[in-house]
Design an enzyme around this catalytic site. Structure first.
Site, PDB file in Angstrom:
ATOM      1  N   MET A  72     -33.690 -19.736  22.321  1.00  0.00           N
ATOM      2  CA  MET A  72     -33.571 -19.789  23.784  1.00  0.00           C
ATOM      3  C   MET A  72     -32.699 -20.982  24.185  1.00  0.00           C
ATOM      4  O   MET A  72     -32.726 -21.425  25.339  1.00  0.00           O
ATOM      5  CB  MET A  72     -34.954 -19.877  24.424  1.00  0.00           C
ATOM      6  CG  MET A  72     -35.807 -18.642  24.093  1.00  0.00           C
ATOM      7  SD  MET A  72     -37.091 -18.294  25.299  1.00  0.00           S
ATOM      8  CE  MET A  72     -38.042 -19.792  25.237  1.00  0.00           C
ATOM      9  N   LEU A 127     -30.706 -26.613  21.975  1.00  0.00           N
ATOM     10  CA  LEU A 127     -30.886 -26.698  20.524  1.00  0.00           C
ATOM     11  C   LEU A 127     -31.183 -28.125  20.069  1.00  0.00           C
ATOM     12  O   LEU A 127     -30.560 -29.084  20.531  1.00  0.00           O
ATOM     13  CB  LEU A 127     -29.624 -26.175  19.820  1.00  0.00           C
ATOM     14  CG  LEU A 127     -29.235 -24.746  20.211  1.00  0.00           C
ATOM     15  CD1 LEU A 127     -27.968 -24.320  19.468  1.00  0.00           C
ATOM     16  CD2 LEU A 127     -30.363 -23.761  19.950  1.00  0.00           C
ATOM     17  N   GLY A 182     -34.502 -28.884  14.824  1.00  0.00           N
ATOM     18  CA  GLY A 182     -35.296 -27.781  14.269  1.00  0.00           C
ATOM     19  C   GLY A 182     -34.476 -26.491  14.246  1.00  0.00           C
ATOM     20  O   GLY A 182     -34.448 -25.772  13.239  1.00  0.00           O
ATOM     21  N   HIS A 183     -33.779 -26.206  15.358  1.00  0.00           N
ATOM     22  CA  HIS A 183     -32.913 -25.014  15.397  1.00  0.00           C
ATOM     23  C   HIS A 183     -31.778 -25.146  14.375  1.00  0.00           C
ATOM     24  O   HIS A 183     -31.416 -24.180  13.695  1.00  0.00           O
ATOM     25  CB  HIS A 183     -32.262 -24.854  16.772  1.00  0.00           C
ATOM     26  CG  HIS A 183     -33.205 -24.611  17.901  1.00  0.00           C
ATOM     27  ND1 HIS A 183     -33.446 -25.542  18.887  1.00  0.00           N
ATOM     28  CD2 HIS A 183     -33.960 -23.531  18.210  1.00  0.00           C
ATOM     29  CE1 HIS A 183     -34.288 -25.047  19.770  1.00  0.00           C
ATOM     30  NE2 HIS A 183     -34.633 -23.827  19.384  1.00  0.00           N
ATOM     31  N   GLN A 198     -40.955 -13.171  28.274  1.00  0.00           N
ATOM     32  CA  GLN A 198     -42.013 -13.887  27.548  1.00  0.00           C
ATOM     33  C   GLN A 198     -42.597 -15.059  28.335  1.00  0.00           C
ATOM     34  O   GLN A 198     -43.414 -15.805  27.816  1.00  0.00           O
ATOM     35  CB  GLN A 198     -41.515 -14.340  26.178  1.00  0.00           C
ATOM     36  CG  GLN A 198     -40.468 -15.451  26.184  1.00  0.00           C
ATOM     37  CD  GLN A 198     -39.890 -15.684  24.797  1.00  0.00           C
ATOM     38  OE1 GLN A 198     -39.113 -14.890  24.292  1.00  0.00           O
ATOM     39  NE2 GLN A 198     -40.260 -16.800  24.170  1.00  0.00           N
ATOM     40  N   GLY A 254     -38.673 -20.687  13.121  1.00  0.00           N
ATOM     41  CA  GLY A 254     -39.389 -21.918  12.787  1.00  0.00           C
ATOM     42  C   GLY A 254     -40.877 -21.659  12.603  1.00  0.00           C
ATOM     43  O   GLY A 254     -41.472 -20.860  13.334  1.00  0.00           O
ATOM     44  N   GLU A 255     -41.463 -22.369  11.635  1.00  0.00           N
ATOM     45  CA  GLU A 255     -42.915 -22.255  11.444  1.00  0.00           C
ATOM     46  C   GLU A 255     -43.682 -22.979  12.538  1.00  0.00           C
ATOM     47  O   GLU A 255     -44.893 -22.855  12.636  1.00  0.00           O
ATOM     48  CB  GLU A 255     -43.310 -22.819  10.068  1.00  0.00           C
ATOM     49  CG  GLU A 255     -42.925 -21.883   8.940  1.00  0.00           C
ATOM     50  CD  GLU A 255     -43.339 -22.394   7.576  1.00  0.00           C
ATOM     51  OE1 GLU A 255     -43.749 -23.561   7.462  1.00  0.00           O
ATOM     52  OE2 GLU A 255     -43.224 -21.617   6.608  1.00  0.00           O
ATOM     53  N   SER A 274     -39.311 -29.795  19.728  1.00  0.00           N
ATOM     54  CA  SER A 274     -39.459 -28.670  20.652  1.00  0.00           C
ATOM     55  C   SER A 274     -38.603 -28.949  21.872  1.00  0.00           C
ATOM     56  O   SER A 274     -38.490 -30.108  22.302  1.00  0.00           O
ATOM     57  CB  SER A 274     -40.927 -28.563  21.079  1.00  0.00           C
ATOM     58  OG  SER A 274     -41.040 -27.747  22.226  1.00  0.00           O
TER      59      SER A 274
HETATM   60  O1  PAF Z   1     -38.844 -19.085  19.548  1.00  0.00           O
HETATM   61  C1  PAF Z   1     -38.052 -18.806  20.478  1.00  0.00           C
HETATM   62  O2  PAF Z   1     -37.178 -19.588  20.854  1.00  0.00           O
HETATM   63  C2  PAF Z   1     -38.196 -17.470  21.198  1.00  0.00           C
HETATM   64  O3  PAF Z   1     -39.520 -17.106  21.335  1.00  0.00           O
HETATM   65  C3  PAF Z   1     -37.366 -16.343  20.548  1.00  0.00           C
HETATM   66  C4  PAF Z   1     -37.851 -16.029  19.147  1.00  0.00           C
HETATM   67  C5  PAF Z   1     -35.902 -16.734  20.532  1.00  0.00           C
HETATM   68  C6  PAF Z   1     -37.509 -15.059  21.389  1.00  0.00           C
HETATM   69  O4  PAF Z   1     -37.074 -15.243  22.691  1.00  0.00           O
END
Ligand code: PAF
Length: 282
Positions: free
Chosen positions: A30, A33, A36-37, A61, A149-150, A187
């Site tokens: 999303m 970044l 972690g990303h 979501q 990510g875990e 995060s």
């Molecule tokens: O973990 C995230 O950033 C989101 O939940 C994802 C997997 C990109 C789905 O929108």
């Protein structure tokens, strides 16, 4: 790095890659970044010939009272980080590309059972939104491998279950959580914290490590261990959502002879909801 902003140009690009025999690694995000990303991107780079990252703040979501509008959008910085880390392409779909008929009439994917507990209970509809957008992105990108990510451990299990149940031809990889030096899990939502709140937030990892030590020393009273951790963290200004010791596959309360346990935590620091987890394999 190729910037792709329509489904048609995405399919053309992926088609070219596949016709030339190259494997595709995919990192859905999303945006906003952090390291972690970027660890997911590096892992994909080492595993696949081509790496594509999507950036899409998925309205499906987010609950009605959540941070959809406030969610940090930092697209230019994100692109620079992806270039520096060797991503081959970034996919930037619009909300109308993803949900052409609107969210209210969108076909959805629901993974029963594990979507209903913990974060699923606190955030009704959240995992339906995640499973739906990830399955749409998988259909668009058709990746060989996808990297998550875990840190979002329950999300990872929801996606693994969806891929298994719907026979999707993608291999899902979980990548260990990247932490600040203080232990705080990286995060995008850490950006909401003041310096003082951020310092306190590092206590979450310490509390989980204490819980792990108690379990490894043979304490099997998991409910008491959870209560101690809640009391400790509440003293430092956290509001408890849940702290549980669960079976890593079912998310049901762990039993002492489970071979894979996970400590899962969700807490509020001010208005910011933080989640983290620690796996114990025996
Ligand atoms: O973990 C995230 O950033 C989101 O939940 C994802 C997997 C990109 C789905 O929108």
């Amino acid at each position: 790095m190729i910037v792709v902003d329509s489904i048609a140009s995405l399919r053309a690009l992926i088609g070219d890659w596949k016709r030339s025999g190259q494997t595709v690694g995919f990192v859905p995000t999303m945006g906003n970044l952090h390291d972690g990303h970027l660890k997911l991107v590096k892992r994909a780079k080492s595993h696949n010939d081509k790496v594509i990252v999507s950036i899409f703040v998925n309205p499906m979501q987010f609950g009605a009272n959540e941070d959809l509008d406030a969610y940090p959008r930092t697209i230019e910085e994100d692109k620079a980080k992806l270039i520096a880390n060797g991503a081959d392409a970034v996919f930037l779909p619009s909300v109308s590309d993803m949900y052409p008929a609107g969210l209210d009439v969108q076909t959805y994917v629901e993974v029963p059972g594990i979507s209903d507990v913990l974060c699923g209970a606190s955030r009704p509809g959240h995992f339906r939104g995640v499973a739906t957008v990830v399955s749409k992105l998988f259909n668009m990108v058709q990746p060989d491998d996808a990297f998550f990510g875990e840190k979002d451990y329950q999300q990872l299990q929801v996606i693994r279950t969806m891929v298994r149940d719907l026979s999707m031809a993608v291999t899902v990889h979980g990548v260990p959580t990247e932490r600040e030096a203080s232990g705080l899990a990286m995060s995008s939502r850490n950006g909401y914290l003041s310096a003082q709140e951020k310092a306190a937030a590092s206590l979450i990892y310490k509390a989980m490590q204490q819980m792990q030590a108690d379990i490894e020393q043979g304490n099997t009273d998991f409910v008491a261990i959870e209560k101690n951790a809640i009391a400790e963290l509440e003293q430092h200004g956290f509001k408890n959502d849940y702290i549980r010791i669960v079976n890593a596959q079912t998310f049901m309360p762990a039993s002492p002879d489970d071979s894979h346990i996970v400590i899962v935590v969700a807490l509020f620091m001010g208005k910011t909801r933080l989640i983290d987890n620690l796996q114990i394999k025996r």
